[in-house]
Design a protein around this motif. Structure first.
Motif, PDB file in Angstrom:
ATOM      1  N   ASN A 239      33.502  50.826  43.957  1.00 30.10           N
ATOM      2  CA  ASN A 239      34.710  51.285  43.283  1.00 30.10           C
ATOM      3  C   ASN A 239      34.944  50.313  42.133  1.00 30.10           C
ATOM      4  OD1 ASN A 239      37.534  51.612  42.523  1.00 30.10           O
ATOM      5  ND2 ASN A 239      37.712  52.903  44.348  1.00 30.10           N
ATOM      6  N   LYS A 240      34.845  50.806  40.925  1.00 29.14           N
ATOM      7  CA  LYS A 240      34.907  49.928  39.746  1.00 29.14           C
ATOM      8  C   LYS A 240      36.242  49.191  39.648  1.00 29.14           C
ATOM      9  CE  LYS A 240      33.579  49.883  34.878  1.00 29.14           C
ATOM     10  NZ  LYS A 240      33.167  50.697  33.717  1.00 29.14           N
ATOM     11  N   LYS A 241      37.282  49.765  40.253  1.00 33.11           N
ATOM     12  CA  LYS A 241      38.600  49.107  40.198  1.00 33.11           C
ATOM     13  C   LYS A 241      38.555  47.741  40.874  1.00 33.11           C
ATOM     14  CE  LYS A 241      41.090  53.507  40.178  1.00 33.11           C
ATOM     15  NZ  LYS A 241      41.933  54.439  40.954  1.00 33.11           N
ATOM     16  N   ILE A 242      37.680  47.607  41.874  1.00 30.54           N
ATOM     17  CA  ILE A 242      37.568  46.327  42.580  1.00 30.54           C
ATOM     18  C   ILE A 242      37.034  45.255  41.636  1.00 30.54           C
ATOM     19  CG2 ILE A 242      36.381  45.089  44.438  1.00 30.54           C
ATOM     20  CD1 ILE A 242      36.417  47.689  46.055  1.00 30.54           C
ATOM     21  N   LEU A 243      35.937  45.561  40.963  1.00 28.85           N
ATOM     22  CA  LEU A 243      35.322  44.582  40.073  1.00 28.85           C
ATOM     23  C   LEU A 243      36.208  44.301  38.864  1.00 28.85           C
ATOM     24  CD1 LEU A 243      32.949  42.764  39.624  1.00 28.85           C
ATOM     25  CD2 LEU A 243      31.698  44.668  38.611  1.00 28.85           C
ATOM     26  N   VAL A 244      36.784  45.352  38.285  1.00 27.05           N
ATOM     27  CA  VAL A 244      37.691  45.166  37.141  1.00 27.05           C
ATOM     28  C   VAL A 244      38.871  44.285  37.551  1.00 27.05           C
ATOM     29  CG1 VAL A 244      39.341  46.348  35.630  1.00 27.05           C
ATOM     30  CG2 VAL A 244      37.044  47.287  35.946  1.00 27.05           C
TER      31      VAL A 244
ATOM     32  N   GLU B 228      39.978  40.621  36.055  1.00 28.55           N
ATOM     33  CA  GLU B 228      41.335  40.388  35.549  1.00 28.55           C
ATOM     34  C   GLU B 228      41.974  39.202  36.254  1.00 28.55           C
ATOM     35  OE1 GLU B 228      43.348  44.089  36.105  1.00 28.55           O
ATOM     36  OE2 GLU B 228      42.452  45.034  34.330  1.00 28.55           O
ATOM     37  N   GLU B 229      41.796  39.132  37.572  1.00 24.15           N
ATOM     38  CA  GLU B 229      42.366  38.037  38.359  1.00 24.15           C
ATOM     39  C   GLU B 229      41.795  36.689  37.912  1.00 24.15           C
ATOM     40  OE1 GLU B 229      44.879  36.655  41.515  1.00 24.15           O
ATOM     41  OE2 GLU B 229      44.621  38.709  40.802  1.00 24.15           O
ATOM     42  N   LEU B 230      40.518  36.678  37.546  1.00 33.55           N
ATOM     43  CA  LEU B 230      39.872  35.447  37.096  1.00 33.55           C
ATOM     44  C   LEU B 230      40.142  35.157  35.618  1.00 33.55           C
ATOM     45  CD1 LEU B 230      36.383  35.834  38.860  1.00 33.55           C
ATOM     46  CD2 LEU B 230      38.335  34.454  39.607  1.00 33.55           C
ATOM     47  N   LYS B 231      40.925  36.073  34.998  1.00 30.23           N
ATOM     48  CA  LYS B 231      41.303  35.919  33.581  1.00 30.23           C
ATOM     49  C   LYS B 231      40.078  35.856  32.662  1.00 30.23           C
ATOM     50  CE  LYS B 231      45.845  33.833  34.361  1.00 30.23           C
ATOM     51  NZ  LYS B 231      45.923  34.284  35.742  1.00 30.23           N
ATOM     52  N   ILE B 232      39.099  36.701  32.974  1.00 34.86           N
ATOM     53  CA  ILE B 232      37.902  36.824  32.139  1.00 34.86           C
ATOM     54  C   ILE B 232      38.208  37.849  31.042  1.00 34.86           C
ATOM     55  CG2 ILE B 232      35.495  37.596  32.081  1.00 34.86           C
ATOM     56  CD1 ILE B 232      35.210  36.506  34.938  1.00 34.86           C
ATOM     57  N   GLU B 233      38.284  37.384  29.803  1.00 35.84           N
ATOM     58  CA  GLU B 233      38.733  38.243  28.702  1.00 35.84           C
ATOM     59  C   GLU B 233      37.629  39.168  28.189  1.00 35.84           C
ATOM     60  OE1 GLU B 233      40.445  35.766  25.730  1.00 35.84           O
ATOM     61  OE2 GLU B 233      42.134  35.117  27.001  1.00 35.84           O
TER      62      GLU B 233
ATOM     63  N   ASN C 212      43.216  37.519  48.979  1.00 36.15           N
ATOM     64  CA  ASN C 212      44.644  37.450  48.654  1.00 36.15           C
ATOM     65  C   ASN C 212      44.914  37.485  47.154  1.00 36.15           C
ATOM     66  OD1 ASN C 212      45.691  37.370  51.317  1.00 36.15           O
ATOM     67  ND2 ASN C 212      45.123  35.206  51.481  1.00 36.15           N
ATOM     68  N   PHE C 213      44.035  38.172  46.413  1.00 34.89           N
ATOM     69  CA  PHE C 213      44.313  38.397  45.001  1.00 34.89           C
ATOM     70  C   PHE C 213      45.447  39.408  44.896  1.00 34.89           C
ATOM     71  CE2 PHE C 213      39.732  37.348  43.418  1.00 34.89           C
ATOM     72  CZ  PHE C 213      39.996  36.008  43.631  1.00 34.89           C
ATOM     73  N   LYS C 214      46.306  39.229  43.927  1.00 37.57           N
ATOM     74  CA  LYS C 214      47.473  40.108  43.780  1.00 37.57           C
ATOM     75  C   LYS C 214      47.236  41.256  42.807  1.00 37.57           C
ATOM     76  CE  LYS C 214      49.624  37.282  46.491  1.00 37.57           C
ATOM     77  NZ  LYS C 214      49.765  37.662  47.928  1.00 37.57           N
ATOM     78  N   ASN C 215      46.075  41.265  42.161  1.00 41.19           N
ATOM     79  CA  ASN C 215      45.794  42.267  41.138  1.00 41.19           C
ATOM     80  C   ASN C 215      45.909  43.694  41.689  1.00 41.19           C
ATOM     81  OD1 ASN C 215      43.627  44.104  39.672  1.00 41.19           O
ATOM     82  ND2 ASN C 215      44.311  42.543  38.218  1.00 41.19           N
TER      83      ASN C 215
ATOM     84  N   ARG D 296      43.597  45.863  44.528  1.00 38.32           N
ATOM     85  CA  ARG D 296      44.176  46.356  45.778  1.00 38.32           C
ATOM     86  C   ARG D 296      43.972  47.874  45.909  1.00 38.32           C
ATOM     87  NH1 ARG D 296      43.992  41.969  48.218  1.00 38.32           N
ATOM     88  NH2 ARG D 296      44.960  43.088  49.949  1.00 38.32           N
ATOM     89  N   THR D 297      44.140  48.580  44.781  1.00 35.85           N
ATOM     90  CA  THR D 297      43.945  50.038  44.790  1.00 35.85           C
ATOM     91  C   THR D 297      42.493  50.381  45.087  1.00 35.85           C
ATOM     92  OG1 THR D 297      45.719  50.337  43.161  1.00 35.85           O
ATOM     93  CG2 THR D 297      44.168  52.160  43.448  1.00 35.85           C
ATOM     94  N   GLY D 298      41.565  49.641  44.472  1.00 40.35           N
ATOM     95  CA  GLY D 298      40.140  49.892  44.698  1.00 40.35           C
ATOM     96  C   GLY D 298      39.745  49.703  46.143  1.00 40.35           C
ATOM     97  N   ILE D 299      40.264  48.632  46.761  1.00 37.83           N
ATOM     98  CA  ILE D 299      39.960  48.370  48.183  1.00 37.83           C
ATOM     99  C   ILE D 299      40.509  49.504  49.053  1.00 37.83           C
ATOM    100  CG2 ILE D 299      40.425  46.837  50.122  1.00 37.83           C
ATOM    101  CD1 ILE D 299      40.476  44.517  48.106  1.00 37.83           C
TER     102      ILE D 299
END
Length: 254
Positions: free
Chosen positions: A167-172, A176-181, A238-241, A245-248
């Motif tokens: 699920n691409k939402k997980i990787l995206v 985002e959580e790691l602040k990779i621009e 425990n990432f808040k992104n 969460r939706t992807g999982i």
């Protein structure tokens, strides 16, 4: 004057079958089609040739380097490299005449001018099945597509196969959580993880992100265990992104 003798042959990376092989191949296609027809999917076909500005309207990247293109008059024309982009054009063009959710399947030849190697051709068949909605589409449709592919494989007599779900939402969400621009470039490299040699993959990724973020992503790529164990591991980060969460949640549901 001697006549030049031309040996009959086809272009490298292209394929044609002898009658017995063609009969087997056609039988496989018909059995797969039967499954999709029985479940209410409609067959469509799209042209092999498309306008370049439509087929390559999105940023082409690696794909744009592989397309077969030519000019006819003032028109720039390309051979389709998959069935998905022409399907997007098909839906947009005929939107007012389709009933949604629109369930379609399509089989056809596609063309990619990539390096010819074992198991990879320049002309090959794709067999697509898609459900496209107007506005929101229930995640249950993902499970339906997988279920029908399972039935199709069984119908043609395959015994040993497996589905790899993502699920691409997980990787995206993780990026985002790691602040990779520069996430788009990172996603392209991550998508090649099984194609690149380990040292090349590491070098290309470290050119884009920090060593700390590389170690985090690398640990996720090499995650072992059952499906449930992998999901629990992701939840315990425990990432808040919200995307993560939706992807999982969606992959658990599927």
């Amino acid at each position: 004057m001697d006549k030049k003798i031309i040996k009959p042959s086809i272009l490298s990376g292209f394929m044609e079958l002898l009658p017995k092989e063609q009969e087997i191949f056609s039988d496989i296609l018909e059995k797969i089609k039967e499954v999709y027809k029985e479940n209410g999917f409609l067959e469509i076909d799209t042209p092999i040739l498309e306008k370049q500005e439509i087929l390559l309207s999105r940023e082409g990247g690696e794909t744009e380097k592989e397309v077969y293109s030519f000019k006819k008059g003032k028109k720039d024309i390309v051979l389709r490299f998959d069935l998905t982009v022409p399907f997007s054009r098909y839906v947009a063009q005929h939107f007012d005449y389709l009933n949604f959710p629109f369930r379609r399947y399509q089989v056809g030849k596609v063309y990619r001018g990539e390096r010819n190697q074992r198991g990879r051709y320049r002309e090959f068949y794709q067999f697509d099945i898609d459900i496209i909605g107007n506005e929101k589409l229930n995640i249950n449709n993902d499970a339906l597509v997988i279920s029908l592919a399972f039935q199709a494989f069984k119908r043609i007599g395959l015994a040993n196969f497996k589905f790899l779900l993502n699920n691409k939402k997980i990787l995206v969400g993780i990026l985002e959580e790691l602040k990779i621009e520069n996430s788009k470039e990172v996603l392209i490299i991550l998508d090649k993880v099984e194609k690149l040699k380990k040292d090349v993959f590491e070098r290309e990724l470290l050119n884009l992100i920090s060593l700390k973020n590389y170690n985090i992503l690398n640990s996720l790529i090499n995650l072992k265990g059952s499906n449930l164990e992998k999901i629990v591991y992701l939840e315990n980060l425990n990432f808040k992104n919200e995307s993560l969460r939706t992807g999982i949640k969606e992959i658990k549901e599927v």
